[in-house]
Design a protein around this motif. Structure first.
Motif, PDB file in Angstrom:
ATOM      1  N   ARG A  60       1.122 -29.092  81.887  1.00 34.51           N
ATOM      2  CA  ARG A  60       0.857 -30.259  81.037  1.00 34.51           C
ATOM      3  C   ARG A  60       0.308 -31.423  81.846  1.00 34.51           C
ATOM      4  O   ARG A  60      -0.603 -32.144  81.409  1.00 34.51           O
ATOM      5  N   GLY A  61       0.861 -31.624  83.044  1.00 35.79           N
ATOM      6  CA  GLY A  61       0.424 -32.736  83.885  1.00 35.79           C
ATOM      7  C   GLY A  61      -1.051 -32.677  84.229  1.00 35.79           C
ATOM      8  O   GLY A  61      -1.699 -33.722  84.371  1.00 35.79           O
ATOM      9  N   ASN A  62      -1.594 -31.472  84.354  1.00 37.88           N
ATOM     10  CA  ASN A  62      -3.015 -31.328  84.662  1.00 37.88           C
ATOM     11  C   ASN A  62      -3.907 -31.741  83.499  1.00 37.88           C
ATOM     12  O   ASN A  62      -5.119 -31.915  83.681  1.00 37.88           O
ATOM     13  N   MET A  63      -3.319 -31.894  82.311  1.00 37.78           N
ATOM     14  CA  MET A  63      -4.102 -32.244  81.121  1.00 37.78           C
ATOM     15  C   MET A  63      -4.049 -33.731  80.793  1.00 37.78           C
ATOM     16  O   MET A  63      -4.728 -34.178  79.872  1.00 37.78           O
ATOM     17  N   LEU A  64      -3.255 -34.493  81.532  1.00 36.53           N
ATOM     18  CA  LEU A  64      -2.997 -35.877  81.154  1.00 36.53           C
ATOM     19  C   LEU A  64      -3.782 -36.876  82.001  1.00 36.53           C
ATOM     20  O   LEU A  64      -4.014 -36.678  83.185  1.00 36.53           O
TER      21      LEU A  64
END
Length: 256
Positions: A127-131
């Motif tokens: 998820r962090g890579n998408m934010l």
């Protein structure tokens, strides 16, 4: 003579100002104790994620796979109240609202257990890579607002967020304890919260509507009720900033 005059003027100004200082009664308790529901010990977490535009679909899919597992797992004393994408307002944004039954101890228990959950650890990393950015707040619910419970759809949701002037939370609560009575006819009032950790003196009102036109009709109808205009008149000066988000629930959201 000039030196004496310039030196005395600040003292004169401060003395004159002291005549007009607003007298504030000392508070005997924290506003969280005065305004929050006493019959429950629920703590809420509001998460706002700004997602990379090209990743929003993948982000939603990932959340819909993982978040229900946390919500449905009795091992975790928390529940997903609602999860949305912002439709009007800041774009490519996800909003999640969680309830922790039992307050801060429940929050600590959930966070401790999730750190040991490998699937959740991988989820956070992916998820962090998408934010682009993320922020959260810990909230309590106003005693006079409705309890946010699951509801059937389809609905759109409006999250109205108010940054109040410091020291005005009690006044806001006093006025809105009366104002909420004007906004119950169509079952549009979902929940009202105020911040405890994160950006302080923040208030969030959550509303549900069938569509944008229904929202307009309901809001206009409030102005025809005696007393609504007066309450708006007195609450507006308490606000420093305000923001409105129109949101669409994800399929997994208990608030549809």
């Amino acid at each position: 003579r000039g030196l004496v005059s310039s030196a005395s003027r600040p003292r004169e100004d401060s003395w004159l100002k002291s005549l007009f200082v607003r007298k504030v009664d000392p508070r005997k308790d924290a506003h969280s104790n005065l305004l929050a529901k006493r019959e429950t010990s629920s703590l809420y977490k509001l998460q706002i994620h700004n997602v990379k535009p090209e990743c929003l679909d993948a982000y939603n899919k990932l959340c819909q796979e993982v978040l229900p597992k946390i919500h449905e797992e009795k091992h975790y004393p928390c529940a997903l109240v609602g999860t949305w994408n912002t439709w009007y307002g800041e774009q490519d944004q996800a909003v999640h609202l969680w309830r922790y039954e039992g307050g801060y101890p429940a929050l600590n228990e959930v966070m401790s257990k999730l750190r040991q959950n490998k699937e959740f650890t991988e989820f956070r990393k992916e998820r962090g890579n998408m934010l682009l950015s993320r922020k959260n707040q810990l909230l309590l619910e106003f005693s006079f607002w409705n309890e946010p419970v699951p509801r059937e759809g389809p609905n759109i949701y409006e999250l109205r967020s108010y940054q109040l002037r410091p020291g005005t939370m009690i006044e806001w609560g006093n006025y809105w304890a009366r104002a909420i009575r004007f906004r119950q006819d169509n079952n549009e009032a979902v929940g009202g919260f105020f911040s405890q950790i994160g950006q302080l003196y923040m208030v969030h009102h959550l509303w549900a509507y069938k569509d944008l036109q229904t929202r307009e009709d309901i809001r206009n109808a409030a102005w025809h009720k005696p007393g609504w205009d007066e309450l708006v008149y007195y609450t507006v000066p308490l606000i420093q900033e305000m923001e409105s988000r129109i949101m669409i629930p994800l399929k997994i959201s208990p608030l549809q």
